[in-house]
Design a protein around this motif. Structure first.
Motif, PDB file in Angstrom:
ATOM      1  N   ALA A  35      24.696 -17.529   8.930  1.00  0.00           N
ATOM      2  CA  ALA A  35      24.020 -18.650   8.263  1.00  0.00           C
ATOM      3  C   ALA A  35      23.159 -19.412   9.267  1.00  0.00           C
ATOM      4  O   ALA A  35      23.485 -20.532   9.661  1.00  0.00           O
ATOM      5  N   PRO A  36      22.055 -18.827   9.695  1.00  0.00           N
ATOM      6  CA  PRO A  36      21.258 -19.473  10.752  1.00  0.00           C
ATOM      7  C   PRO A  36      20.616 -20.792  10.340  1.00  0.00           C
ATOM      8  O   PRO A  36      20.361 -21.632  11.202  1.00  0.00           O
ATOM      9  N   GLU A  37      20.379 -21.019   9.050  1.00  0.00           N
ATOM     10  CA  GLU A  37      19.759 -22.280   8.632  1.00  0.00           C
ATOM     11  C   GLU A  37      20.777 -23.420   8.613  1.00  0.00           C
ATOM     12  O   GLU A  37      20.443 -24.568   8.882  1.00  0.00           O
ATOM     13  N   TRP A  38      21.997 -23.120   8.265  1.00  0.00           N
ATOM     14  CA  TRP A  38      23.041 -24.117   8.073  1.00  0.00           C
ATOM     15  C   TRP A  38      23.708 -24.534   9.389  1.00  0.00           C
ATOM     16  O   TRP A  38      24.169 -25.663   9.542  1.00  0.00           O
ATOM     17  N   THR A  39      23.754 -23.623  10.349  1.00  0.00           N
ATOM     18  CA  THR A  39      24.544 -23.820  11.561  1.00  0.00           C
ATOM     19  C   THR A  39      24.104 -24.992  12.432  1.00  0.00           C
ATOM     20  O   THR A  39      24.959 -25.753  12.885  1.00  0.00           O
ATOM     21  N   PRO A  40      22.833 -25.203  12.724  1.00  0.00           N
ATOM     22  CA  PRO A  40      22.471 -26.334  13.606  1.00  0.00           C
ATOM     23  C   PRO A  40      22.942 -27.681  13.064  1.00  0.00           C
ATOM     24  O   PRO A  40      23.410 -28.523  13.825  1.00  0.00           O
ATOM     25  N   GLY A  41      22.851 -27.880  11.769  1.00  0.00           N
ATOM     26  CA  GLY A  41      23.337 -29.132  11.180  1.00  0.00           C
ATOM     27  C   GLY A  41      24.843 -29.267  11.306  1.00  0.00           C
ATOM     28  O   GLY A  41      25.359 -30.354  11.600  1.00  0.00           O
ATOM     29  N   ALA A  42      25.557 -28.168  11.084  1.00  0.00           N
ATOM     30  CA  ALA A  42      27.016 -28.194  11.194  1.00  0.00           C
ATOM     31  C   ALA A  42      27.445 -28.474  12.634  1.00  0.00           C
ATOM     32  O   ALA A  42      28.384 -29.239  12.878  1.00  0.00           O
ATOM     33  N   VAL A  43      26.767 -27.858  13.587  1.00  0.00           N
ATOM     34  CA  VAL A  43      27.092 -28.099  15.000  1.00  0.00           C
ATOM     35  C   VAL A  43      26.800 -29.552  15.367  1.00  0.00           C
ATOM     36  O   VAL A  43      27.596 -30.201  16.059  1.00  0.00           O
ATOM     37  N   ALA A  44      25.695 -30.086  14.880  1.00  0.00           N
ATOM     38  CA  ALA A  44      25.357 -31.492  15.155  1.00  0.00           C
ATOM     39  C   ALA A  44      26.397 -32.434  14.540  1.00  0.00           C
ATOM     40  O   ALA A  44      26.803 -33.414  15.174  1.00  0.00           O
ATOM     41  N   ARG A  45      26.844 -32.136  13.310  1.00  0.00           N
ATOM     42  CA  ARG A  45      27.872 -32.978  12.677  1.00  0.00           C
ATOM     43  C   ARG A  45      29.184 -32.907  13.452  1.00  0.00           C
ATOM     44  O   ARG A  45      29.852 -33.926  13.649  1.00  0.00           O
ATOM     45  N   PHE A  46      29.563 -31.704  13.917  1.00  0.00           N
ATOM     46  CA  PHE A  46      30.795 -31.575  14.691  1.00  0.00           C
ATOM     47  C   PHE A  46      30.697 -32.338  16.005  1.00  0.00           C
ATOM     48  O   PHE A  46      31.652 -33.020  16.409  1.00  0.00           O
ATOM     49  N   ALA A  90      28.862 -34.942  16.650  1.00  0.00           N
ATOM     50  CA  ALA A  90      28.910 -36.382  16.359  1.00  0.00           C
ATOM     51  C   ALA A  90      30.342 -36.816  16.054  1.00  0.00           C
ATOM     52  O   ALA A  90      30.802 -37.856  16.538  1.00  0.00           O
ATOM     53  N   TRP A  91      31.052 -36.014  15.254  1.00  0.00           N
ATOM     54  CA  TRP A  91      32.448 -36.339  14.929  1.00  0.00           C
ATOM     55  C   TRP A  91      33.298 -36.351  16.198  1.00  0.00           C
ATOM     56  O   TRP A  91      34.108 -37.245  16.410  1.00  0.00           O
ATOM     57  N   PHE A  92      33.099 -35.345  17.055  1.00  0.00           N
ATOM     58  CA  PHE A  92      33.884 -35.263  18.284  1.00  0.00           C
ATOM     59  C   PHE A  92      33.591 -36.441  19.200  1.00  0.00           C
ATOM     60  O   PHE A  92      34.507 -36.991  19.822  1.00  0.00           O
ATOM     61  N   ASN A  93      32.333 -36.848  19.288  1.00  0.00           N
ATOM     62  CA  ASN A  93      31.988 -38.008  20.123  1.00  0.00           C
ATOM     63  C   ASN A  93      32.640 -39.293  19.600  1.00  0.00           C
ATOM     64  O   ASN A  93      33.058 -40.137  20.379  1.00  0.00           O
ATOM     65  N   ARG A  94      32.729 -39.425  18.270  1.00  0.00           N
ATOM     66  CA  ARG A  94      33.361 -40.618  17.693  1.00  0.00           C
ATOM     67  C   ARG A  94      34.872 -40.620  17.915  1.00  0.00           C
ATOM     68  O   ARG A  94      35.477 -41.675  18.045  1.00  0.00           O
ATOM     69  N   HIS A  95      35.503 -39.464  17.926  1.00  0.00           N
ATOM     70  CA  HIS A  95      36.959 -39.387  17.969  1.00  0.00           C
ATOM     71  C   HIS A  95      37.524 -38.878  19.298  1.00  0.00           C
ATOM     72  O   HIS A  95      38.725 -38.639  19.397  1.00  0.00           O
ATOM     73  N   SER A  96      36.719 -38.714  20.321  1.00  0.00           N
ATOM     74  CA  SER A  96      37.183 -38.104  21.563  1.00  0.00           C
ATOM     75  C   SER A  96      38.260 -38.938  22.266  1.00  0.00           C
ATOM     76  O   SER A  96      39.227 -38.375  22.793  1.00  0.00           O
ATOM     77  N   LYS A  97      38.127 -40.256  22.260  1.00  0.00           N
ATOM     78  CA  LYS A  97      39.133 -41.090  22.923  1.00  0.00           C
ATOM     79  C   LYS A  97      40.477 -40.991  22.217  1.00  0.00           C
ATOM     80  O   LYS A  97      41.522 -40.899  22.866  1.00  0.00           O
ATOM     81  N   LEU A  98      40.468 -40.985  20.898  1.00  0.00           N
ATOM     82  CA  LEU A  98      41.705 -40.865  20.135  1.00  0.00           C
ATOM     83  C   LEU A  98      42.347 -39.494  20.361  1.00  0.00           C
ATOM     84  O   LEU A  98      43.570 -39.395  20.532  1.00  0.00           O
ATOM     85  N   LEU A  99      41.533 -38.437  20.386  1.00  0.00           N
ATOM     86  CA  LEU A  99      42.066 -37.093  20.628  1.00  0.00           C
ATOM     87  C   LEU A  99      42.668 -36.988  22.031  1.00  0.00           C
ATOM     88  O   LEU A  99      43.733 -36.384  22.211  1.00  0.00           O
ATOM     89  N   ALA A 100      41.998 -37.568  23.020  1.00  0.00           N
ATOM     90  CA  ALA A 100      42.521 -37.537  24.385  1.00  0.00           C
ATOM     91  C   ALA A 100      43.830 -38.319  24.475  1.00  0.00           C
ATOM     92  O   ALA A 100      44.784 -37.876  25.127  1.00  0.00           O
ATOM     93  N   PHE A 101      43.893 -39.461  23.808  1.00  0.00           N
ATOM     94  CA  PHE A 101      45.117 -40.255  23.813  1.00  0.00           C
ATOM     95  C   PHE A 101      46.265 -39.498  23.178  1.00  0.00           C
ATOM     96  O   PHE A 101      47.372 -39.452  23.714  1.00  0.00           O
ATOM     97  N   ARG A 102      46.008 -38.891  22.030  1.00  0.00           N
ATOM     98  CA  ARG A 102      47.068 -38.141  21.353  1.00  0.00           C
ATOM     99  C   ARG A 102      47.512 -36.937  22.168  1.00  0.00           C
ATOM    100  O   ARG A 102      48.698 -36.613  22.215  1.00  0.00           O
ATOM    101  N   GLY A 103      46.568 -36.257  22.825  1.00  0.00           N
ATOM    102  CA  GLY A 103      46.934 -35.129  23.680  1.00  0.00           C
ATOM    103  C   GLY A 103      47.806 -35.575  24.843  1.00  0.00           C
ATOM    104  O   GLY A 103      48.816 -34.938  25.158  1.00  0.00           O
ATOM    105  N   ALA A 104      47.431 -36.687  25.479  1.00  0.00           N
ATOM    106  CA  ALA A 104      48.239 -37.208  26.584  1.00  0.00           C
ATOM    107  C   ALA A 104      49.610 -37.661  26.092  1.00  0.00           C
ATOM    108  O   ALA A 104      50.617 -37.478  26.784  1.00  0.00           O
ATOM    109  N   LEU A 105      49.662 -38.220  24.900  1.00  0.00           N
ATOM    110  CA  LEU A 105      50.926 -38.652  24.319  1.00  0.00           C
ATOM    111  C   LEU A 105      51.858 -37.473  24.075  1.00  0.00           C
ATOM    112  O   LEU A 105      53.051 -37.522  24.401  1.00  0.00           O
TER     113      LEU A 105
END
Length: 72
Positions: free
Chosen positions: A29-40, A42-57
């Motif tokens: 799906a070459p047309e759909w993929t760049p948008g999906a990667v960009a959304r992922f 963005a989501w990861f940037n918003r939640h990275s601190k919480l994910l790191a905290f939970r991993g350390a926990l």
């Protein structure tokens, strides 16, 4: 022997999933993929601190359990 090979292959598939999944998506799906990667990203940037905290926990809890078991 086959179990060892399967375990190594499984480990590599999981370890490289962040590379393999976008490559497969670009293939099918070459047309759909760049948008999906960009959304992922963005989501990861918003939640990275919480994910790191939970991993350390989780790691700290496992270390506490290991130390308690070894103490007993």
């Amino acid at each position: 022997m086959p179990a060892t090979v399967a375990m190594i292959l499984g480990f590599n598939v999981i370890m490289l999933a962040l590379i393999e999944l976008p490559l497969l998506a670009f293939t099918f799906a070459p047309e759909w993929t760049p948008g999906a990667v960009a959304r992922f990203k963005a989501w990861f940037n918003r939640h990275s601190k919480l994910l790191a905290f939970r991993g350390a926990l989780v790691i700290s809890a496992l270390l506490i359990v290991k130390g308690t078991i070894e103490l007993l």
